[in-house]
Design a protein around this motif. Sequence first.
Motif, PDB file in Angstrom:
ATOM      1  N   THR A 159       5.297   1.052   5.424  1.00  0.00           N
ATOM      2  CA  THR A 159       4.539   2.266   5.727  1.00  0.00           C
ATOM      3  C   THR A 159       4.577   3.235   4.556  1.00  0.00           C
ATOM      4  N   LEU A 160       5.754   3.425   3.968  1.00  0.00           N
ATOM      5  CA  LEU A 160       5.890   4.358   2.848  1.00  0.00           C
ATOM      6  C   LEU A 160       5.177   3.845   1.601  1.00  0.00           C
ATOM      7  N   LEU A 161       5.234   2.560   1.353  1.00  0.00           N
ATOM      8  CA  LEU A 161       4.506   1.996   0.217  1.00  0.00           C
ATOM      9  C   LEU A 161       3.006   2.234   0.364  1.00  0.00           C
ATOM     10  N   GLN A 162       2.493   2.010   1.566  1.00  0.00           N
ATOM     11  CA  GLN A 162       1.064   2.246   1.795  1.00  0.00           C
ATOM     12  C   GLN A 162       0.724   3.735   1.705  1.00  0.00           C
ATOM     13  N   ALA A 163       1.653   4.599   2.124  1.00  0.00           N
ATOM     14  CA  ALA A 163       1.425   6.047   2.018  1.00  0.00           C
ATOM     15  C   ALA A 163       1.315   6.482   0.556  1.00  0.00           C
ATOM     16  N   MET A 164       1.936   5.725  -0.338  1.00  0.00           N
ATOM     17  CA  MET A 164       1.868   6.023  -1.765  1.00  0.00           C
ATOM     18  C   MET A 164       0.711   5.282  -2.437  1.00  0.00           C
ATOM     19  N   ASP A 165      -0.236   4.819  -1.625  1.00  0.00           N
ATOM     20  CA  ASP A 165      -1.462   4.153  -2.096  1.00  0.00           C
ATOM     21  C   ASP A 165      -1.222   2.812  -2.777  1.00  0.00           C
ATOM     22  N   LEU A 166      -0.109   2.170  -2.482  1.00  0.00           N
ATOM     23  CA  LEU A 166       0.093   0.814  -2.985  1.00  0.00           C
ATOM     24  C   LEU A 166      -0.627  -0.139  -2.043  1.00  0.00           C
ATOM     25  N   GLN A 167      -1.409  -1.006  -2.593  1.00  0.00           N
ATOM     26  CA  GLN A 167      -2.223  -1.923  -1.808  1.00  0.00           C
ATOM     27  C   GLN A 167      -1.407  -3.162  -1.448  1.00  0.00           C
ATOM     28  N   VAL A 168      -0.489  -3.008  -0.513  1.00  0.00           N
ATOM     29  CA  VAL A 168       0.339  -4.123  -0.055  1.00  0.00           C
ATOM     30  C   VAL A 168       0.166  -4.267   1.455  1.00  0.00           C
ATOM     31  N   SER A 169       0.149  -5.489   1.928  1.00  0.00           N
ATOM     32  CA  SER A 169      -0.022  -5.719   3.365  1.00  0.00           C
ATOM     33  C   SER A 169       1.236  -6.294   4.007  1.00  0.00           C
ATOM     34  N   THR A 170       2.175  -6.764   3.192  1.00  0.00           N
ATOM     35  CA  THR A 170       3.448  -7.256   3.709  1.00  0.00           C
ATOM     36  C   THR A 170       4.565  -6.739   2.818  1.00  0.00           C
ATOM     37  N   PHE A 171       5.773  -6.698   3.384  1.00  0.00           N
ATOM     38  CA  PHE A 171       6.943  -6.276   2.623  1.00  0.00           C
ATOM     39  C   PHE A 171       8.159  -6.998   3.170  1.00  0.00           C
ATOM     40  N   GLY A 172       9.095  -7.307   2.285  1.00  0.00           N
ATOM     41  CA  GLY A 172      10.332  -7.955   2.684  1.00  0.00           C
ATOM     42  C   GLY A 172      10.251  -9.451   2.495  1.00  0.00           C
ATOM     43  N   GLN A 173      11.306 -10.100   2.923  1.00  0.00           N
ATOM     44  CA  GLN A 173      11.335 -11.558   2.832  1.00  0.00           C
ATOM     45  C   GLN A 173      12.120 -12.134   3.995  1.00  0.00           C
ATOM     46  N   LYS A 174      11.926 -13.405   4.233  1.00  0.00           N
ATOM     47  CA  LYS A 174      12.571 -14.139   5.316  1.00  0.00           C
ATOM     48  C   LYS A 174      12.501 -13.343   6.618  1.00  0.00           C
ATOM     49  N   GLY A 175      13.635 -13.141   7.310  1.00  0.00           N
ATOM     50  CA  GLY A 175      13.640 -12.446   8.601  1.00  0.00           C
ATOM     51  C   GLY A 175      13.294 -10.977   8.520  1.00  0.00           C
ATOM     52  N   GLY A 176      13.314 -10.404   7.317  1.00  0.00           N
ATOM     53  CA  GLY A 176      12.974  -8.999   7.137  1.00  0.00           C
ATOM     54  C   GLY A 176      11.552  -8.754   6.708  1.00  0.00           C
ATOM     55  N   GLN A 177      10.760  -9.822   6.593  1.00  0.00           N
ATOM     56  CA  GLN A 177       9.375  -9.634   6.172  1.00  0.00           C
ATOM     57  C   GLN A 177       8.553  -9.079   7.320  1.00  0.00           C
ATOM     58  N   THR A 178       7.656  -8.161   6.981  1.00  0.00           N
ATOM     59  CA  THR A 178       6.816  -7.560   8.012  1.00  0.00           C
ATOM     60  C   THR A 178       5.422  -7.281   7.480  1.00  0.00           C
ATOM     61  N   SER A 179       4.494  -7.199   8.396  1.00  0.00           N
ATOM     62  CA  SER A 179       3.151  -6.703   8.106  1.00  0.00           C
ATOM     63  C   SER A 179       2.843  -5.524   9.035  1.00  0.00           C
ATOM     64  N   ARG A 180       3.864  -5.096   9.807  1.00  0.00           N
ATOM     65  CA  ARG A 180       3.700  -3.967  10.733  1.00  0.00           C
ATOM     66  C   ARG A 180       4.019  -2.651  10.029  1.00  0.00           C
ATOM     67  N   VAL A 181       3.212  -1.652  10.300  1.00  0.00           N
ATOM     68  CA  VAL A 181       3.482  -0.298   9.798  1.00  0.00           C
ATOM     69  C   VAL A 181       3.881   0.576  10.977  1.00  0.00           C
ATOM     70  N   VAL A 182       4.529   1.686  10.671  1.00  0.00           N
ATOM     71  CA  VAL A 182       4.908   2.660  11.692  1.00  0.00           C
ATOM     72  C   VAL A 182       3.823   3.723  11.690  1.00  0.00           C
ATOM     73  N   SER A 183       2.809   3.506  12.507  1.00  0.00           N
ATOM     74  CA  SER A 183       1.626   4.363  12.484  1.00  0.00           C
ATOM     75  C   SER A 183       1.945   5.812  12.825  1.00  0.00           C
ATOM     76  N   ALA A 184       3.007   6.062  13.585  1.00  0.00           N
ATOM     77  CA  ALA A 184       3.377   7.439  13.934  1.00  0.00           C
ATOM     78  C   ALA A 184       3.833   8.250  12.727  1.00  0.00           C
ATOM     79  N   LEU A 185       4.172   7.607  11.615  1.00  0.00           N
ATOM     80  CA  LEU A 185       4.550   8.313  10.387  1.00  0.00           C
ATOM     81  C   LEU A 185       3.353   8.739   9.558  1.00  0.00           C
ATOM     82  N   ARG A 186       2.229   8.079   9.755  1.00  0.00           N
ATOM     83  CA  ARG A 186       1.044   8.341   8.930  1.00  0.00           C
ATOM     84  C   ARG A 186       0.245   9.510   9.477  1.00  0.00           C
ATOM     85  N   ALA A 187      -0.204  10.350   8.566  1.00  0.00           N
ATOM     86  CA  ALA A 187      -0.994  11.523   8.944  1.00  0.00           C
ATOM     87  C   ALA A 187      -2.405  11.097   9.288  1.00  0.00           C
TER      88      ALA A 187
END
Length: 187
Positions: A159-187
């Motif tokens: 979520t924070l990476l996307q808030a900084m305008d980085l064009q990433v759709s996934t983050f992390g690796q193995k069991g910590g990899q996600t494509s979910r954002v915390v929409s409640a943090l975004r304005a």
Amino acid sequence: ACGAPDMPTDSAGDQNLTATNLSMSKLLAMSLACDQTRVFSVQFSGSVGGTSYPELKISGNHHSLTHDEGGDQPQVQSITSFIMARFAALLEALQGASEGEGNLLDRSVILASSDCSEGQPHSLNNYPILVAGGGGGALVHPGVHIKGTSGNASDVLLTLLQAMDLQVSTFGQKGGQTSRVVSALRA
């Protein structure tokens, strides 16, 4: 005007954590305001560094107390409150530095966390994450309280990476990899 803040004072050979943190917070705010950096990392104390807190008149170090202090761990709680007050001083230094029509805190994305959720068991489940700053309008500011449901801290980081305008759709690796954002943090 760009300039270095005053040096902290050293009292009787003991490191004054409050004065040092305040000076470092002012120096960091000045570094950002003077465009000397856009990225920073602050580690208040090492996870097993044995930091002691003479300002609180607590004998023993933080890490040992997390293992050894019984009950509700009042000394550990005092240390945690002390550290959070130092974090607040950093946020206040950023808020006090003008940037455009706002301040540095308005334009920053700041993540603060602990390396565990509970001292005695050193649990990694639901450890606290604080997000401060408005991210230049990309984040809800002054903030919201969210209890994570996925158990994956990578959701916040993505979520924070996307808030900084980085064009990433996934983050992390193995069991910590996600494509979910915390929409409640975004304005």
